[in-house]
Design an enzyme around this catalytic site. Structure first.
Site, mmCIF file in Angstrom:
data_model
loop_
_atom_site.group_PDB
_atom_site.id
_atom_site.type_symbol
_atom_site.label_atom_id
_atom_site.label_comp_id
_atom_site.label_asym_id
_atom_site.label_seq_id
_atom_site.Cartn_x
_atom_site.Cartn_y
_atom_site.Cartn_z
ATOM 1 N N HIS A 156 35.710 41.819 38.321
ATOM 2 C CA HIS A 156 35.334 40.619 38.992
ATOM 3 C C HIS A 156 36.557 40.127 39.819
ATOM 4 O O HIS A 156 36.787 40.136 41.232
ATOM 5 C CB HIS A 156 34.664 39.529 38.468
ATOM 6 C CG HIS A 156 34.453 38.406 39.202
ATOM 7 N ND1 HIS A 156 33.188 38.159 39.639
ATOM 8 C CD2 HIS A 156 35.267 37.580 39.661
ATOM 9 C CE1 HIS A 156 33.165 37.108 40.490
ATOM 10 N NE2 HIS A 156 34.269 36.675 40.470
ATOM 11 N N GLU A 157 37.567 39.943 38.962
ATOM 12 C CA GLU A 157 39.004 39.574 39.799
ATOM 13 C C GLU A 157 39.596 40.619 40.402
ATOM 14 O O GLU A 157 40.464 40.333 41.412
ATOM 15 C CB GLU A 157 39.641 38.651 38.507
ATOM 16 C CG GLU A 157 39.138 37.449 37.812
ATOM 17 C CD GLU A 157 38.637 36.438 38.766
ATOM 18 O OE1 GLU A 157 38.835 36.379 39.852
ATOM 19 O OE2 GLU A 157 37.911 35.507 37.907
#
Length: 167
Positions: free
Chosen positions: A132-133
């Site tokens: 996600h990051e």
């Protein structure tokens, strides 16, 4: 250390790729500290420098209280073929979440705040958070991983929340 303003979706800066960090100095440590304070105030469990308008490849994660991890210039070097689904959201789009499919295990390479190169393999929730990051650092917002129908519904819900409309 300070809480900085978080850029809200759909700000175009959230779609810009972040640049690699070249200097590992007091300014980088201060940025990481500000990211931690900002993430906790949001509240959230992960944040990137682009979330506060700084286009640098810096991630701060705190998946368990008090266990803060900093990742500078992280990159995925391997991903398992097995996939898992997990609920995701963003500090830049508070109040909406949905399930996203991601690789169940990943191996990443990164540097710590001192510039020391490290690598690790993680699975489950940690793997989801890293993907996600790192997506965010690459200018890929989590909504991009959803179908157009789900994305449109979430954006409509988010816009109502921003206007103060009761759902």
């Amino acid at each position: 250390m300070a809480v900085r303003p978080i850029i809200a979706f759909p700000d175009p800066r959230l779609r810009r790729p972040a640049q690699p960090v070249m200097r590992f100095d007091a300014d980088l440590s201060a940025l990481a500290a500000d990211l931690l304070d900002t993430m906790r105030a949001a509240p959230g469990i992960g944040i990137t420098a682009p979330h506060i308008g700084v286009l640098s490849r810096v991630v701060v994660l705190e998946l368990s209280p008090g266990e803060v991890r900093n990742f500078v210039n992280p990159e995925l070097v391997w991903a398992s073929p097995e996939m898992i689904r997990h609920t995701e959201g963003s500090v830049s789009m508070a109040g909406v979440t949905d399930d996203v499919e991601r690789h169940a295990r990943v191996r990443l390479r990164y540097r710590d705040l001192d510039g020391v190169e490290r690598s690790e393999e993680v699975d489950g929730f940690w793997a989801v958070c890293h993907q996600h990051e790192i997506d965010q650092l690459d200018g890929v917002f989590w909504l991009d991983r959803l179908s157009r129908l789900k994305r449109d519904r979430l954006i409509a819900r988010y816009n109502k929340l921003r206007r103060g409309v009761t759902l």
